[in-house]
Design a protein around this motif. Structure first.
Motif, PDB file in Angstrom:
ATOM      1  N   MET A 292      44.861  58.017  78.156  1.00  0.00           N
ATOM      2  CA  MET A 292      44.778  56.907  77.212  1.00  0.00           C
ATOM      3  C   MET A 292      45.974  56.903  76.261  1.00  0.00           C
ATOM      4  O   MET A 292      46.462  55.829  75.871  1.00  0.00           O
ATOM      5  N   LYS A 293      46.470  58.091  75.905  1.00  0.00           N
ATOM      6  CA  LYS A 293      47.635  58.147  75.016  1.00  0.00           C
ATOM      7  C   LYS A 293      48.869  57.554  75.690  1.00  0.00           C
ATOM      8  O   LYS A 293      49.608  56.761  75.083  1.00  0.00           O
ATOM      9  N   VAL A 294      49.074  57.915  76.955  1.00  0.00           N
ATOM     10  CA  VAL A 294      50.225  57.384  77.691  1.00  0.00           C
ATOM     11  C   VAL A 294      50.112  55.871  77.833  1.00  0.00           C
ATOM     12  O   VAL A 294      51.085  55.123  77.609  1.00  0.00           O
ATOM     13  N   LEU A 295      48.903  55.400  78.189  1.00  0.00           N
ATOM     14  CA  LEU A 295      48.722  53.958  78.354  1.00  0.00           C
ATOM     15  C   LEU A 295      48.918  53.222  77.029  1.00  0.00           C
ATOM     16  O   LEU A 295      49.492  52.121  76.995  1.00  0.00           O
ATOM     17  N   THR A 296      48.450  53.823  75.936  1.00  0.00           N
ATOM     18  CA  THR A 296      48.616  53.198  74.623  1.00  0.00           C
ATOM     19  C   THR A 296      50.084  53.111  74.238  1.00  0.00           C
ATOM     20  O   THR A 296      50.549  52.080  73.721  1.00  0.00           O
ATOM     21  N   ILE A 297      50.841  54.189  74.506  1.00  0.00           N
ATOM     22  CA  ILE A 297      52.269  54.195  74.176  1.00  0.00           C
ATOM     23  C   ILE A 297      53.011  53.151  75.002  1.00  0.00           C
ATOM     24  O   ILE A 297      53.850  52.395  74.482  1.00  0.00           O
ATOM     25  N   VAL A 298      52.698  53.081  76.296  1.00  0.00           N
ATOM     26  CA  VAL A 298      53.350  52.083  77.141  1.00  0.00           C
ATOM     27  C   VAL A 298      53.012  50.677  76.650  1.00  0.00           C
ATOM     28  O   VAL A 298      53.896  49.796  76.553  1.00  0.00           O
ATOM     29  N   SER A 299      51.745  50.451  76.309  1.00  0.00           N
ATOM     30  CA  SER A 299      51.352  49.132  75.809  1.00  0.00           C
ATOM     31  C   SER A 299      52.061  48.806  74.500  1.00  0.00           C
ATOM     32  O   SER A 299      52.508  47.667  74.278  1.00  0.00           O
ATOM     33  N   THR A 300      52.185  49.790  73.618  1.00  0.00           N
ATOM     34  CA  THR A 300      52.840  49.575  72.325  1.00  0.00           C
ATOM     35  C   THR A 300      54.314  49.231  72.504  1.00  0.00           C
ATOM     36  O   THR A 300      54.855  48.370  71.786  1.00  0.00           O
ATOM     37  N   ILE A 301      54.969  49.897  73.439  1.00  0.00           N
ATOM     38  CA  ILE A 301      56.388  49.614  73.691  1.00  0.00           C
ATOM     39  C   ILE A 301      56.567  48.185  74.209  1.00  0.00           C
ATOM     40  O   ILE A 301      57.513  47.473  73.831  1.00  0.00           O
ATOM     41  N   PHE A 302      55.653  47.735  75.039  1.00  0.00           N
ATOM     42  CA  PHE A 302      55.804  46.413  75.642  1.00  0.00           C
ATOM     43  C   PHE A 302      55.347  45.280  74.725  1.00  0.00           C
ATOM     44  O   PHE A 302      55.599  44.109  75.026  1.00  0.00           O
ATOM     45  N   ILE A 303      54.679  45.583  73.628  1.00  0.00           N
ATOM     46  CA  ILE A 303      54.264  44.512  72.701  1.00  0.00           C
ATOM     47  C   ILE A 303      55.467  43.755  72.145  1.00  0.00           C
ATOM     48  O   ILE A 303      55.518  42.508  72.220  1.00  0.00           O
ATOM     49  N   PRO A 304      56.484  44.425  71.545  1.00  0.00           N
ATOM     50  CA  PRO A 304      57.649  43.644  71.052  1.00  0.00           C
ATOM     51  C   PRO A 304      58.447  42.993  72.183  1.00  0.00           C
ATOM     52  O   PRO A 304      58.987  41.900  71.994  1.00  0.00           O
ATOM     53  N   LEU A 305      58.479  43.631  73.349  1.00  0.00           N
ATOM     54  CA  LEU A 305      59.198  43.026  74.461  1.00  0.00           C
ATOM     55  C   LEU A 305      58.487  41.757  74.921  1.00  0.00           C
ATOM     56  O   LEU A 305      59.140  40.750  75.251  1.00  0.00           O
ATOM     57  N   THR A 306      57.184  41.789  74.929  1.00  0.00           N
ATOM     58  CA  THR A 306      56.421  40.587  75.279  1.00  0.00           C
ATOM     59  C   THR A 306      56.634  39.495  74.233  1.00  0.00           C
ATOM     60  O   THR A 306      56.715  38.302  74.560  1.00  0.00           O
ATOM     61  N   PHE A 307      56.735  39.926  72.979  1.00  0.00           N
ATOM     62  CA  PHE A 307      56.996  38.956  71.910  1.00  0.00           C
ATOM     63  C   PHE A 307      58.344  38.274  72.113  1.00  0.00           C
ATOM     64  O   PHE A 307      58.449  37.034  72.017  1.00  0.00           O
ATOM     65  N   LEU A 308      59.386  39.059  72.400  1.00  0.00           N
ATOM     66  CA  LEU A 308      60.708  38.482  72.625  1.00  0.00           C
ATOM     67  C   LEU A 308      60.705  37.551  73.833  1.00  0.00           C
ATOM     68  O   LEU A 308      61.294  36.457  73.803  1.00  0.00           O
ATOM     69  N   ALA A 309      60.066  38.009  74.915  1.00  0.00           N
ATOM     70  CA  ALA A 309      60.000  37.153  76.102  1.00  0.00           C
ATOM     71  C   ALA A 309      59.266  35.847  75.793  1.00  0.00           C
ATOM     72  O   ALA A 309      59.626  34.772  76.295  1.00  0.00           O
ATOM     73  N   GLY A 310      58.224  35.937  74.958  1.00  0.00           N
ATOM     74  CA  GLY A 310      57.492  34.717  74.591  1.00  0.00           C
ATOM     75  C   GLY A 310      58.338  33.780  73.764  1.00  0.00           C
ATOM     76  O   GLY A 310      58.274  32.558  73.932  1.00  0.00           O
ATOM     77  N   VAL A 311      59.113  34.343  72.830  1.00  0.00           N
ATOM     78  CA  VAL A 311      59.976  33.500  71.987  1.00  0.00           C
ATOM     79  C   VAL A 311      61.020  32.785  72.840  1.00  0.00           C
ATOM     80  O   VAL A 311      61.226  31.571  72.738  1.00  0.00           O
ATOM     81  N   TRP A 312      61.689  33.559  73.708  1.00  0.00           N
ATOM     82  CA  TRP A 312      62.747  32.958  74.522  1.00  0.00           C
ATOM     83  C   TRP A 312      62.198  32.084  75.659  1.00  0.00           C
ATOM     84  O   TRP A 312      62.942  31.388  76.326  1.00  0.00           O
ATOM     85  N   GLY A 313      60.946  32.134  75.849  1.00  0.00           N
ATOM     86  CA  GLY A 313      60.362  31.303  76.900  1.00  0.00           C
ATOM     87  C   GLY A 313      59.799  29.987  76.392  1.00  0.00           C
ATOM     88  O   GLY A 313      59.138  29.278  77.158  1.00  0.00           O
ATOM     89  N   MET A 314      60.076  29.619  75.084  1.00  0.00           N
ATOM     90  CA  MET A 314      59.519  28.372  74.550  1.00  0.00           C
ATOM     91  C   MET A 314      60.280  27.135  75.029  1.00  0.00           C
ATOM     92  O   MET A 314      59.773  26.027  74.977  1.00  0.00           O
ATOM     93  N   ASN A 315      61.566  27.269  75.430  1.00  0.00           N
ATOM     94  CA  ASN A 315      62.332  26.204  76.095  1.00  0.00           C
ATOM     95  C   ASN A 315      62.445  24.905  75.269  1.00  0.00           C
ATOM     96  O   ASN A 315      62.223  23.803  75.773  1.00  0.00           O
ATOM     97  N   PHE A 316      62.776  25.032  73.981  1.00  0.00           N
ATOM     98  CA  PHE A 316      63.083  23.838  73.202  1.00  0.00           C
ATOM     99  C   PHE A 316      64.433  23.264  73.643  1.00  0.00           C
ATOM    100  O   PHE A 316      65.365  24.012  73.949  1.00  0.00           O
ATOM    101  N   ASP A 317      64.544  21.959  73.638  1.00  0.00           N
ATOM    102  CA  ASP A 317      65.755  21.274  74.117  1.00  0.00           C
ATOM    103  C   ASP A 317      66.885  21.476  73.126  1.00  0.00           C
ATOM    104  O   ASP A 317      66.807  21.021  71.970  1.00  0.00           O
ATOM    105  N   THR A 318      67.964  22.108  73.516  1.00  0.00           N
ATOM    106  CA  THR A 318      69.107  22.371  72.609  1.00  0.00           C
ATOM    107  C   THR A 318      69.901  21.108  72.321  1.00  0.00           C
ATOM    108  O   THR A 318      70.642  21.054  71.337  1.00  0.00           O
ATOM    109  N   SER A 319      69.825  20.091  73.174  1.00  0.00           N
ATOM    110  CA  SER A 319      70.567  18.849  72.927  1.00  0.00           C
ATOM    111  C   SER A 319      69.941  18.022  71.822  1.00  0.00           C
ATOM    112  O   SER A 319      70.595  17.163  71.230  1.00  0.00           O
ATOM    113  N   ALA A 320      68.662  18.256  71.559  1.00  0.00           N
ATOM    114  CA  ALA A 320      67.995  17.504  70.499  1.00  0.00           C
ATOM    115  C   ALA A 320      68.345  18.040  69.125  1.00  0.00           C
ATOM    116  O   ALA A 320      68.358  17.307  68.138  1.00  0.00           O
TER     117      ALA A 320
END
Length: 358
Positions: A292-320
């Motif tokens: 459980m400790k290993v799984l928790t650490i892996v999950s914790t590491i991927f939380i900010p990475l998932t956040f960044l991927a979510g931010v960059w995946g919003m696809n707002f139009d840059t021409s607007a």
């Protein structure tokens, strides 16, 4: 009929049967008589004796040991009861195996019940009844296998105590041999416990729990046999037990000490078994916590990475608007995003390492 609950198996008469009734048992071994005639000059053994041989042996005035093997022949048992003045109630206890170890006094003779182990496992347990007076010893056992061969080998010795000690000494020798037969059984259980201790400590498996529970059940059977045996021996060593001379009483006290020692070993093994069960559960819990400790650490590491991927995946139009995700139009946007994620993950891993969480 037979009553059985896994740990206890006892043949008994149906409810309402008159006292002293013998119920045939189809599973009982065939009844055979092994007669040994003893005097100061010689020891004569008759492996396949008859009732007539027994009566002739008694008439000769010699000391005798009659070993009755198998309890299927009710007519023969009844005839032996007549010859040795065994009461119907006592004969019923002899035939209905599974009696609690005890000693009963019937006038000029005593009747001892014990649980005998003829092998190194509790499956070899059987009832042994010992009837003795000052001249005769009669043993009743369920099966041909027993632990009494040392007695049979010692009997012919001309100057041996067993040869000249009389029937009470022979009865003591049988009791002592039955008690000592528990030591190899407990040694076998101790070896199995040591093996399980190594396995549980090194690499616990679910099968270890089943083996530990089986050992606990076996030790419970041994305990149920030894505790009343100690009480029986205490009764026989009392000064008012006239059938045992003072010289034999001294040896019986030593047998009593052996029984106490065996009970101490059983209690030690039972505590060790309970400790191994606790160790197993603790080891499994520790292993689960590590996972459980290993799984928790892996999950914790991927939380900010998932956040960044979510931010960059919003696809707002840059021409607007120039504020709408300018990274989407960057030439090296994708490699830079992966690099930033890798840096964040490494920084978190180093932080966990510094905190000694890894």
């Amino acid at each position: 009929m037979t009553a059985s609950s896994g740990l206890v198996s006892r043949r008994r008469a149906p409810v309402g049967t008159p006292p002293g009734t013998l119920i045939p048992d189809e599973k009982a071994s065939p009844t055979t008589l092994r007669l040994t005639l003893i005097d100061d000059d010689a020891v004569e053994e008759i492996p396949r004796a008859t009732i007539a041989d027994v009566e002739d042996g008694i008439a000769s005035g010699k000391r005798l040991w009659l070993d009755v093997v198998g309890l299927s022949d009710l007519d023969m048992l009844s005839e032996l009861a007549r010859i040795f003045s065994i009461t119907p109630l006592a004969l019923e206890d002899i035939h209905n195996t599974g009696q609690r170890p005890k000693v009963d006094i019937y006038g000029e003779h005593a009747l001892v019940f014990m649980h005998m182990m003829s092998g190194n496992d509790v499956a070899s347990k059987e009832q042994l009844a010992i009837l003795f007076d000052r001249l005769h010893v009669v043993t009743f056992q369920e099966r041909p296998e027993d632990c009494l061969d040392p007695i049979r080998r010692r009997l012919p010795a001309p100057q041996g105590r067993m040869r000249r000690g009389g029937a009470p000494y022979l009865a003591y020798a049988i009791i002592d041999t039955v008690i000592d037969a528990y030591f190899p059984l407990l040694e076998s259980i101790g070896d199995r416990l040591e093996t399980l201790e190594d396995e549980v400590t090194r690499d616990p498996k679910p099968n270890d729990v089943a083996q530990l529970h089986e050992l606990k059940r076996e030790m419970l059977v041994v305990k149920r046999a030894l505790w009343p045996t100690r009480e029986m021996l205490a009764t026989m060593t009392r000064e008012d037990f006239d059938l045992v001379p003072a010289a034999v009483n001294l040896y019986l006290r030593d047998t009593y000490d052996h029984a106490v020692q065996l009970i101490d070993i059983v209690e030690t093994y039972r505590e060790l078994t309970s400790g191994l069960l606790d160790l197993y559960l603790s080891s499994i819990s520790t292993r689960m916590n590590e996972v459980m400790k290993v799984l928790t650490i892996v999950s914790t590491i991927f939380i900010p990475l998932t956040f960044l991927a979510g931010v960059w995946g919003m696809n707002f139009d840059t021409s607007a608007s120039p504020w709408n995700m300018p990274e989407l139009s960057a030439y090296y946007g994708y490699p830079l995003a992966l690099l930033s994620m890798a840096v964040v993950g490494m920084m978190l891993a180093l932080y966990f390492r510094w905190k000694k969480w890894l």
